[in-house]
Scaffold this motif. Structure first.
Motif, mmCIF file in Angstrom:
data_model
loop_
_atom_site.group_PDB
_atom_site.id
_atom_site.type_symbol
_atom_site.label_atom_id
_atom_site.label_comp_id
_atom_site.label_asym_id
_atom_site.label_seq_id
_atom_site.Cartn_x
_atom_site.Cartn_y
_atom_site.Cartn_z
ATOM 1 N N UNK A 31 0.844 -1.200 0.000
ATOM 2 C CA UNK A 31 0.000 0.000 0.000
ATOM 3 C C UNK A 31 0.878 1.248 0.000
ATOM 4 N N UNK A 46 -13.459 -9.916 2.526
ATOM 5 C CA UNK A 46 -14.300 -10.312 3.665
ATOM 6 C C UNK A 46 -15.559 -11.002 3.152
ATOM 7 N N UNK A 65 -6.487 4.424 -2.119
ATOM 8 C CA UNK A 65 -7.062 4.013 -0.837
ATOM 9 C C UNK A 65 -8.447 3.384 -1.043
ATOM 10 N N UNK A 110 -10.422 -5.079 0.342
ATOM 11 C CA UNK A 110 -10.654 -5.675 1.665
ATOM 12 C C UNK A 110 -12.114 -6.076 1.797
ATOM 13 N N UNK A 111 -13.003 -5.206 1.312
ATOM 14 C CA UNK A 111 -14.447 -5.492 1.376
ATOM 15 C C UNK A 111 -14.743 -6.790 0.618
ATOM 16 N N UNK A 134 -6.229 9.163 -3.052
ATOM 17 C CA UNK A 134 -7.531 8.758 -2.532
ATOM 18 C C UNK A 134 -8.053 7.565 -3.327
ATOM 19 N N UNK A 188 -8.119 -0.045 -2.320
ATOM 20 C CA UNK A 188 -7.747 -0.971 -1.251
ATOM 21 C C UNK A 188 -8.961 -1.299 -0.369
ATOM 22 N N UNK A 189 -9.764 -0.287 -0.079
ATOM 23 C CA UNK A 189 -10.980 -0.509 0.721
ATOM 24 C C UNK A 189 -11.865 -1.535 0.018
#
Lengths: 836, 70
Positions: free
Chosen positions: B30, B65, B54, B61-62, B51, B57-58
């Motif tokens: 990252x 999961x 980021x 991860x979402x 941004x 990356x969010x």
């Protein structure tokens, strides 16, 4: 790659320089300019700086004295409208010649910067355009490749913190701080507005074992199962029977919660039913009633009474089927019953049937209106909270009093209670108004129904229902206003009641348990944000570590370069520059370390801070080594060094003049040295003659005229410049000396013209020594035919020769005007034919 | 100023500070992706590219999961 080279610099009205433009010729890679103290050396160095940056760093470095630089750039003796500028002719990275000019448009003032206009090749330009020519500036305050005495002394005289900042910018790593700060600022993007569902989740009772979901979000089925399990555990813990399904378990928890809360306070008295939806009677209802009225107009009362008789008569074939007039069976009137009259009776019967049908429909519509009014009355009653429906005595007996609420909530909650109370009366009034109106409407509809055939008034009915709709709308508004304050009050009250009844967090559990899908989405989002926030923190730590490594790398690079220049300046000294580094544990402090060795080979040195142990000379030398290291590192095409060697430092000067300058020229780099030491000037002239070193001298004839530049390497121009300064002298001896200089200049001019003419014709061997011993008397007649640019030029040379001859002989030399004119004439011819 | 340093680096064929920084960061981490986006940033919207990294990356991860848990 070609590095930028400055070929000449012209200055007018800038600091020590006066109204007459002064030009410094820089034809080769090395130049040395001599000038005594206060004769314009630093002004010349600052002219370079001003040209490139539009300011002078001395003001930036001497922050406390910035006000003192008011009106500092414009020569004090300059006429008000005279333009102040610095112009450089240069060969840029594109290999082409360019003229870069900076015009002062506003001098420094108290707390105000100077302003200027940059022009490149005559066009107004920006710093970016300058960069395109290969002139890339460094970070402030030392942006331009110009090193002055005040820069060197500043480095070691400022406070340690300022020195650290100064060196940090010098070593140019502040962009990494900016980068790091920009990335750190992204953290705020990871936290959107608070999620109420997660807020409730985080406030669950401790006995509800669901907190692990914050770290490991289960799949949807597991999440529901865990909620189910937690609900069961909560009910068991409350000592009640656990129902089978989740819905029933949640209902049971809700029940237990209410019961427990109610033991302390009749909280259910706040319950109220939503105001049910209601639409005013549809247009169809009114259409049906209107249809009835239309039908009733067609059939009068008498006809309606005779309809039964008509029906019976039409059942008789003797009447219904007649084709000729017959006697009336009722009154026996002869031939009274004609086929036309039978047809009329049939019509009456049909109209009466339509009327009956419409009457039925109208009654049905009125029944709908009645039901609608009743429904509103009921809804108004239901929408009231229980405490408003109960009689005061009953309410008080149940413990539902404002005093009790105040006591439970305690101090500081008057605002919540007042806000609630303020909405109770309007709610009550609106409900009563609707209820009353609904009763009135009901009575009207009933009356209209009973008087249907005689006195139906639809306008009255419509008007009544419009009034009813208005009352309902007012109640809806009152309920809307009531909801928020009562919700706040209930929340505050429930908090108190939950604490007293050991049900803290139960409501939160019910709220999240009833929205499992939304809860999972919120948990996933929360987990995502936490994970990425941790990764961002980790990324910042990695960047911090990497930044230190970059700094270490750069410092190592710089240390090596600084050491190299140090060794060239002060070879073999037992005290030597060792390294530049951040102080351990103090990132804002930069240390310069020196090695102290007792041995010739510098073995086993003791390392100390240079500030503590270096002499002024050594510190000065370190500052110079740092500047040269940076210039080399950045690949600058040229540097300007204003008195780089202390006048008291003879040993160090030797190394500078020889090793240091030779190494700079090898890079290759154009070096412009300004010195007050005449020996240095002479030595450099001799040492670098093979490189065609440019030499110049600065002098001041009259303070009002400012500093004059004499380009001594251009023998011809040097002689003319020297003569120009002498021409203004009042004493005849000075004018005589001027004449001698001019005669030499004239002879040189003629010889150069003749050599040039021969070169142009292909005689490559032609040189000045071919004309050794020739005087103006011989030279001028040979040169005059070559002055062909204008018919007046041969005459100018002839007059020049006469003036010079008069000055050089024993008689009184010509006056100032004559000598000045002679200087001007020969300079004009030189510029027109030899130095365009 | 960073642009000036980039220019310096171009003239010299050297790495600028950001490029030097990248050499000390794990590839595709990252941190490295943020620094790379900083190097490529639009001067008019300097923060936007970071941004975007980021947000990417969010989303990763979402997705991770949801992929593991559904």
């Amino acid at each position: 790659m070609i590095a930028t080279r400055i070929k000449s610099l012209a200055v007018r009205g800038f600091r020590a320089y006066g109204a007459a433009e002064q030009t410094l010729n820089l034809p080769s890679d090395i130049a040395v300019i001599w000038g005594p103290n206060s004769k314009g050396k630093t002004s010349l160095a600052e002219a370079f700086e001003f040209l490139l940056t539009g300011r002078i760093s001395r003001r930036e470095l001497m922050a406390s004295a910035q006000d003192e630089f008011a009106d500092a750039l414009r020569n004090a003796h300059l006429l008000e409208d005279a333009e102040v500028y610095v112009t450089a002719s240069m060969v840029a990275v594109d290999g082409k010649s360019h003229e870069v000019r900076r015009v002062l448009t506003g001098d420094y003032a108290k707390r105000q910067d100077c302003t200027s206009r940059l022009e490149i090749d005559g066009a107004v330009s920006t710093q970016t355009d300058l960069e395109a020519l290969g002139i890339v500036l460094s970070q402030p305050p030392l942006e331009a490749p110009v090193l002055a005495q005040h820069t060197l002394s500043y480095i070691f005289s400022v406070r340690p913190q300022d020195r650290a900042t100064y060196f940090k910018t010098l070593l140019e790593v502040t962009d990494l701080d900016d980068l790091r700060n920009d990335i750190a600022a992204l953290e705020s993007d990871l936290y959107p507005p608070a999620d109420p569902l997660l807020g409730k989740f985080d406030a669950l009772p401790h006995k509800v074992q669901l907190r692990f979901m914050r770290h490991t979000v289960p799949d949807a089925a597991t999440l529901v199962a865990k909620i189910d399990e937690a609900a069961g555990a909560l009910i068991t813990e409350a000592g009640e029977q656990v129902p089978e399904t989740l819905d029933k378990r949640l209902a049971e928890i809700d029940r237990i919660l209410v019961v427990r809360r109610s033991k302390t306070f009749p909280v259910r008295n706040f319950d109220f039913t939503q105001l049910v939806g209601w639409n005013p009677p549809a247009a169809d209802v009114w259409t049906r009633i209107d249809a009835y009225l239309d039908e009733s107009k067609k059939v009068d009362e008498q006809t309606r009474q005779l309809v039964a008789l008509f029906d019976e008569a039409m059942k008789l074939p003797a009447i219904s089927e007649i084709t000729e007039p017959v006697d009336c069976p009722l009154c026996a009137t002869q031939s009274a019953m004609t086929p036309e009259r039978v047809q009329l009776i049939r019509q009456h019967i049909e109209h009466s049937q339509d009327f009956k049908t419409s009457e039925k429909i109208a009654r049905s519509a009125l029944a709908q209106l009645l039901a609608s009014a009743d429904a509103l009355g009921t809804a108004a009653e239901a929408a009231l909270p229980k405490y408003l429906k109960a009689k005061p005595a009953v309410r008080r007996a149940s413990g539902f009093t404002i005093a009790r609420i105040r006591k439970l909530l305690g101090d500081g909650t008057d605002e919540i209670i007042s806000a609630w109370l303020a909405t109770v009366r309007p709610l009550s009034k609106a409900a009563i108004a609707l209820r009353t109106r609904a009763s009135v409407t009901r009575a009207l509809v009933e009356k209209q129904t009973s008087e249907l055939t005689t006195g139906l008034d639809t306008e009255k009915l419509r008007s009544e229902f419009a009034a009813l709709a208005k009352c309902r709308a007012q109640l809806a508004i009152a309920i809307g206003t009531y909801k928020e304050p009562v919700t706040s009050l209930c929340a505050a009250l429930n908090d108190v009641l939950d604490t007293q009844s050991d049900t803290v967090g139960w409501q939160n559990f019910l709220d999240i348990a009833r929205q499992p899908e939304e809860l999972r989405r919120s948990l996933v989002e929360g987990k995502v944000r936490i994970t990425v926030a941790q990764e961002l923190k980790s990324a910042l730590r990695q960047i911090d570590l990497a930044k230190e490594k970059v700094l270490d790398d750069k410092f190592s690079d710089y240390s090596g370069l600084i050491q190299d220049w140090w060794e060239r300046l002060r070879p073999d000294e037992p005290t030597f520059f060792s390294t530049v580094q951040f102080r351990k544990g103090a990132k804002r402090t930069i240390d310069f370390k020196a090695g102290l060795s007792a041995n010739v080979d510098r073995s086993a040195p003791k390392v100390r801070d240079v500030i503590a142990i270096f002499s002024q000379s050594q510190l000065h030398c370190l500052g110079l080594a740092m500047f040269l290291a940076r210039a080399q590192h950045e690949g600058l095409g040229f540097i300007v060094l204003d008195d780089p060697v202390l006048s008291s430092d003879e040993d160090y000067r030797v190394h500078f003049n020889s090793t240091v300058l030779s190494e700079l020229l090898k890079i290759p780099m154009q070096v412009i040295v300004l010195t007050q030491d005449h020996n240095t000037w002479k030595e450099l002239d001799l040492r670098y003659r093979h490189l065609s070193i440019a030499t110049a001298q600065l002098f001041v004839d009259a303070p009002a005229e400012g500093t004059l530049i004499e380009n001594t390497s251009d023998v011809l121009l040097a002689k003319i410049n020297r003569a120009r300064s002498l021409a203004r002298g009042g004493h005849p001896d000075l004018r005589k000396e001027c004449g001698i200089q001019l005669r030499d200049a004239g002879e040189r001019f003629c010889k150069e013209i003749l050599v040039k003419e021969r070169h142009d014709k292909g005689d490559a061997a032609a040189c000045l020594t071919d004309y050794d011993g020739k005087t103006l008397e011989w030279l001028c007649p040979h040169v005059e035919p070559l002055l062909v640019h204008d018919p007046s030029h041969p005459g100018k040379l002839a007059v020049f020769r006469n003036t010079v001859n008069n000055a050089c002989h024993d008689n009184t030399p010509p006056g100032n005007a004559g000598m000045t004119q002679a200087c001007g004439d020969i300079l004009f011819l030189v510029k027109d034919y030899l130095r365009p | 100023m960073e642009d000036l340093q980039s220019n310096n680096a171009k003239h010299l064929g050297q790495k600028n500070n950001s490029e030097r920084l990248l050499t000390h960061l794990e590839e595709d981490s990252l941190a490295a992706r943020l620094v790379q986006s900083y190097c490529r940033r639009d001067p008019a919207k300097p923060i936007e590219s970071m941004k975007a990294v980021l947000q990417e990356r969010i989303q990763q991860v979402r997705d991770t999961i949801d992929r593991h848990k559904d």
